[in-house]
Design a protein around this motif. Structure first.
Motif, PDB file in Angstrom:
ATOM      1  N   ALA A 141      -5.982   1.407   1.253  1.00  0.00           N
ATOM      2  CA  ALA A 141      -5.803   0.092   0.648  1.00  0.00           C
ATOM      3  C   ALA A 141      -4.666  -0.657   1.336  1.00  0.00           C
ATOM      4  CB  ALA A 141      -5.501   0.234  -0.841  1.00  0.00           C
ATOM      5  N   PRO A 142      -4.759  -1.990   1.444  1.00  0.00           N
ATOM      6  CA  PRO A 142      -3.677  -2.754   2.068  1.00  0.00           C
ATOM      7  C   PRO A 142      -2.407  -2.718   1.250  1.00  0.00           C
ATOM      8  CG  PRO A 142      -5.272  -4.223   1.062  1.00  0.00           C
ATOM      9  CD  PRO A 142      -5.867  -2.848   0.986  1.00  0.00           C
ATOM     10  N   ALA A 143      -1.297  -2.865   1.937  1.00  0.00           N
ATOM     11  CA  ALA A 143       0.001  -2.869   1.262  1.00  0.00           C
ATOM     12  C   ALA A 143       0.138  -4.088   0.375  1.00  0.00           C
ATOM     13  CB  ALA A 143       1.119  -2.858   2.294  1.00  0.00           C
ATOM     14  N   THR A 144       0.766  -3.890  -0.788  1.00  0.00           N
ATOM     15  CA  THR A 144       0.954  -5.003  -1.720  1.00  0.00           C
ATOM     16  C   THR A 144       2.393  -5.166  -2.160  1.00  0.00           C
ATOM     17  OG1 THR A 144       0.418  -3.523  -3.569  1.00  0.00           O
ATOM     18  CG2 THR A 144      -1.396  -4.796  -2.615  1.00  0.00           C
ATOM     19  N   GLY A 145       3.286  -4.307  -1.722  1.00  0.00           N
ATOM     20  CA  GLY A 145       4.675  -4.411  -2.152  1.00  0.00           C
ATOM     21  C   GLY A 145       5.416  -3.125  -1.866  1.00  0.00           C
ATOM     22  N   GLU A 146       6.423  -2.831  -2.697  1.00  0.00           N
ATOM     23  CA  GLU A 146       7.249  -1.662  -2.439  1.00  0.00           C
ATOM     24  C   GLU A 146       7.054  -0.547  -3.461  1.00  0.00           C
ATOM     25  OE1 GLU A 146      11.323  -2.199  -1.657  1.00  0.00           O
ATOM     26  OE2 GLU A 146      10.997  -3.343   0.161  1.00  0.00           O
ATOM     27  N   SER A 147       6.043  -0.634  -4.321  1.00  0.00           N
ATOM     28  CA  SER A 147       5.777   0.473  -5.228  1.00  0.00           C
ATOM     29  C   SER A 147       5.215   1.647  -4.444  1.00  0.00           C
ATOM     30  CB  SER A 147       4.780   0.041  -6.305  1.00  0.00           C
ATOM     31  OG  SER A 147       3.521  -0.227  -5.720  1.00  0.00           O
ATOM     32  N   ASP A 148       5.246   2.838  -5.056  1.00  0.00           N
ATOM     33  CA  ASP A 148       4.773   4.024  -4.350  1.00  0.00           C
ATOM     34  C   ASP A 148       3.340   3.871  -3.868  1.00  0.00           C
ATOM     35  OD1 ASP A 148       7.185   5.229  -4.655  1.00  0.00           O
ATOM     36  OD2 ASP A 148       6.595   6.545  -6.292  1.00  0.00           O
ATOM     37  N   GLY A 149       2.519   3.164  -4.636  1.00  0.00           N
ATOM     38  CA  GLY A 149       1.128   2.997  -4.260  1.00  0.00           C
ATOM     39  C   GLY A 149       0.895   1.999  -3.146  1.00  0.00           C
ATOM     40  N   ALA A 150       1.955   1.363  -2.664  1.00  0.00           N
ATOM     41  CA  ALA A 150       1.790   0.336  -1.628  1.00  0.00           C
ATOM     42  C   ALA A 150       1.891   0.895  -0.225  1.00  0.00           C
ATOM     43  CB  ALA A 150       2.843  -0.756  -1.811  1.00  0.00           C
ATOM     44  N   TRP A 151       2.430   2.099  -0.079  1.00  0.00           N
ATOM     45  CA  TRP A 151       2.688   2.626   1.248  1.00  0.00           C
ATOM     46  C   TRP A 151       1.451   3.290   1.828  1.00  0.00           C
ATOM     47  CZ3 TRP A 151       6.711   0.233   2.629  1.00  0.00           C
ATOM     48  CH2 TRP A 151       7.787   0.023   1.760  1.00  0.00           C
ATOM     49  N   ALA A 152       1.385   3.317   3.161  1.00  0.00           N
ATOM     50  CA  ALA A 152       0.239   3.915   3.841  1.00  0.00           C
ATOM     51  C   ALA A 152       0.200   5.426   3.676  1.00  0.00           C
ATOM     52  CB  ALA A 152       0.258   3.550   5.326  1.00  0.00           C
ATOM     53  N   VAL A 153       1.370   6.059   3.455  1.00  0.00           N
ATOM     54  CA  VAL A 153       1.418   7.506   3.291  1.00  0.00           C
ATOM     55  C   VAL A 153       1.647   7.869   1.827  1.00  0.00           C
ATOM     56  CG1 VAL A 153       2.113   8.075   5.637  1.00  0.00           C
ATOM     57  CG2 VAL A 153       3.874   7.504   3.955  1.00  0.00           C
ATOM     58  N   THR A 154       0.966   8.898   1.370  1.00  0.00           N
ATOM     59  CA  THR A 154       1.137   9.426   0.025  1.00  0.00           C
ATOM     60  C   THR A 154       2.274  10.446   0.019  1.00  0.00           C
ATOM     61  OG1 THR A 154      -0.373  11.294   0.322  1.00  0.00           O
ATOM     62  CG2 THR A 154      -1.360   9.163  -0.269  1.00  0.00           C
TER      63      THR A 154
END
Length: 320
Positions: free
Chosen positions: A133-146
């Motif tokens: 998914a594309p980045a949407t901000g600085e939450s944990d779910g926004a980063w390319a790596v889990t």
């Protein structure tokens, strides 16, 4: 890579990924790098070059395969010197899996002379590590790596004496930051700071400490932090790179990727006259060096170097 590389480069990687970079541009960058080495030697700095490495060969693990490697031109991305330790980063881009090989001879020689060698756990880099998914901000779910496994690029860390400052990014997760914190132990403090960069990958175009108490910052990305409450902060002038200059990996703000040789001397790209003027007014002696062709490959003076020995001790420079 979609999360971090300039949009103008997306088609380049889709159409030509796995093939060599343009030969003429690469040769020009190599000539700039050689000239930079001459400048460093003229400043009295000992320069050691890595071993040649073949990046065009395909390689694979049981989980994935790659048509080749990237390069070994940016040691600051994959290695970090902290005290007497050399930390080897578990990088998240599969094409960089064997990049450290060019530096293994040097690392072993430092180890044999007393350095500690701290390679991070070898990452599996399976699909579980990546988000699409594309980045949407600085939450944990926004980063390319889990948080599947610890990964980080050393270039997301900056050292200030006994302190390390790090940003979360599309190549550095909280798991990786925690590994660094535990590996280094209580002698060093690792602090996570926020930045205003939805494409975050490497902190060196956001913060650049030039001398004790003097911090060059990216005016678009820097978020003031109490750690730097006692520091003079200079917003960097806008970069001067032509709009049509090929940039495969990063924005023109790589202009901020200067190299501090000592508390009075900074190496700056020769075309960045506004930055040279600002730093000169701030009391620095600027050493101009042509480096725009190197820019294209994702770094500048700080990225292509890794200082192993500097004068002075590990003081405490930041406010806690």
């Amino acid at each position: 890579m979609t999360h971090t590389v300039p949009e103008s480069a997306h088609s380049v990687f889709r159409e030509r990924g796995g093939t060599p970079f343009p030969a003429a541009h690469l040769e020009a960058a190599e000539a700039e790098l050689d000239a930079f080495v001459d400048v460093l030697k003229a400043e009295g700095i000992s320069v050691i070059r890595p071993d040649p490495a073949e990046h065009g060969r395909p390689f694979a693990t049981p989980h994935w395969e790659s048509s080749g490697g990237l390069y070994a031109g940016m040691p600051r991305d994959l290695l970090m010197v902290v005290g007497d330790a050399i930390v080897e980063a578990p990088m998240s881009w599969r094409c960089r899996y064997h990049e450290v090989d060019a530096f293994r001879g040097l690392i072993k020689s430092y180890f044999q002379r007393g350095a500690r060698w701290l390679p991070a756990p070898r990452p599996q880099l399976t699909d579980n590590l990546y988000r699409s998914a594309p980045a949407t901000g600085e939450s944990d779910g926004a980063w390319a790596v889990t948080e599947f496994e610890p990964v980080f690029d050393a270039a997301d860390f900056l050292r200030f004496g006994r302190d390390l400052v790090v940003q979360r990014s599309h190549v550095t997760n909280a798991f990786g930051i925690d590994w660094v914190r535990r590996a280094l132990g209580p002698e060093f403090t690792v602090s996570v700071i926020g930045t205003n960069d939805p494409h975050a990958m490497h902190i060196y175009a956001t913060l650049a400490p030039l001398a004790p108490g003097k911090l060059l910052v990216n005016p678009e990305r820097y978020v003031p932090h109490p750690l730097f409450a006692d520091w003079e902060v200079l917003p960097a002038p806008s970069p001067t790179l032509p709009a049509d200059w090929p940039m495969y990996f990063c924005s023109p703000w790589v202009s901020m990727n200067v190299l501090s040789l000592d508390p009075e001397t900074v190496v700056v790209e020769s075309h960045e006259q506004p930055l040279i003027d600002a730093l000169t007014d701030w009391g620095f002696r600027c050493v101009p060096v042509d480096f725009r062709h190197v820019y294209s490959f994702g770094g500048s003076f700080h990225c292509v170097t890794l200082d192993t020995v500097r004068d002075g001790g590990a003081a405490a420079y930041l406010r806690h």
